[in-house]
Design a protein around this motif. Structure first.
Motif, PDB file in Angstrom:
ATOM      1  N   ARG A 169       0.819  -1.211   0.000  1.00  0.00           N
ATOM      2  CA  ARG A 169       0.000   0.000   0.000  1.00  0.00           C
ATOM      3  C   ARG A 169       0.853   1.261   0.000  1.00  0.00           C
ATOM      4  N   ILE A 185       2.526   1.911  -3.417  1.00  0.00           N
ATOM      5  CA  ILE A 185       1.496   2.217  -4.413  1.00  0.00           C
ATOM      6  C   ILE A 185       1.013   3.656  -4.224  1.00  0.00           C
ATOM      7  N   ARG A 186       0.896   4.068  -2.964  1.00  0.00           N
ATOM      8  CA  ARG A 186       0.521   5.458  -2.705  1.00  0.00           C
ATOM      9  C   ARG A 186       1.610   6.396  -3.248  1.00  0.00           C
ATOM     10  N   LYS A 240       1.264   6.722  -6.985  1.00  0.00           N
ATOM     11  CA  LYS A 240       0.141   7.606  -7.313  1.00  0.00           C
ATOM     12  C   LYS A 240       0.508   9.069  -7.110  1.00  0.00           C
ATOM     13  N   GLU A 256      -3.860  -4.026  -6.993  1.00  0.00           N
ATOM     14  CA  GLU A 256      -4.371  -3.175  -5.911  1.00  0.00           C
ATOM     15  C   GLU A 256      -5.352  -2.116  -6.399  1.00  0.00           C
ATOM     16  N   THR A 257      -5.128  -1.587  -7.593  1.00  0.00           N
ATOM     17  CA  THR A 257      -5.929  -0.445  -8.036  1.00  0.00           C
ATOM     18  C   THR A 257      -6.917  -0.797  -9.151  1.00  0.00           C
ATOM     19  N   PHE A 307      -3.547   4.580 -15.176  1.00  0.00           N
ATOM     20  CA  PHE A 307      -3.717   5.510 -14.059  1.00  0.00           C
ATOM     21  C   PHE A 307      -3.186   6.889 -14.435  1.00  0.00           C
TER      22      PHE A 307
END
Ligand code: ZN
Length: 191
Positions: free
Chosen positions: A81, A84-85, A88, A122-123, A130
């Motif tokens: 997580r 991945i954040r 982003k 995950e997304t 994205f």
């Protein structure tokens, strides 16, 4: 493809919890293996062995560290997580840069294969998609408020290929960029 050993070693030195679950490191001189986040004393690089699978470390005779407990599953903590954040955030800030999966993976320190697979898991979308969604959002903003023409906007938001821009824009909004601009004073201005 796996993570590069240098990236794993840096994560160990930083006690970087974002990598927990992605790999383990074992120390030959102590016979103990740890999670990357373990706060125990940083071992000497030449004594360290990396494993992607805790079972493999156990099979080779390493004992789980009492401090970071790499033998326990941590159901509440998802190691992916965090990074991945970060992906982003980077893409949201630097959407206009010419990103490739390779460049992104170098920035994060995770192999392109891992990045692609886990990000999508995950997304629900690939990092590329994205990023393109962010670019479309920015393009919508410019189409609503700016004076640039559609081609200029295409490049300004980071697309290198106008036909790709048209395709993705239409998929995401249901309109071509110029049709979107024409209706900018209609209901879409409330977005
Ligand atoms: Zn440990």
């Amino acid at each position: 493809m796996k993570m590069r050993p240098e990236a794993m070693w840096e994560a160990v030195v930083r006690c970087d919890g974002r990598y927990d679950g992605l790999f383990y490191y074992a120390v030959r001189t102590t016979g103990i293996f740890c999670r990357p986040s373990c706060r125990s004393k940083t071992p000497r690089r030449e004594n360290v062995e990396f494993f992607f699978d805790r079972e493999e470390a156990l099979r080779k005779g390493y004992k789980p560290c009492k401090r970071c407990r790499p033998d326990l599953h941590t159901s509440t903590y998802d190691p992916n997580r965090e990074w991945i954040r970060e992906v982003k955030n980077i893409l949201a800030r630097e959407y206009d840069k010419p990103w490739t999966l390779q460049r992104l993976s170098e920035r994060i320190g995770i192999s392109p294969h891992h990045l692609q697979r886990l990000f999508k898991k995950e997304t629900g979308v690939s990092p590329k998609r994205f990023l393109e969604r962010i670019r479309v959002q920015q393009a919508k903003r410019l189409l609503r408020s700016g004076n640039q023409n559609v081609t200029e906007i295409c490049y300004a938001v980071g697309f290198s290929d106008p036909s790709r821009f048209y395709k993705v824009f239409r998929e995401e909004t249901g309109f071509s960029p110029s049709a979107f601009r024409r209706r900018k004073n209609d209901e879409c201005s409330a977005e």
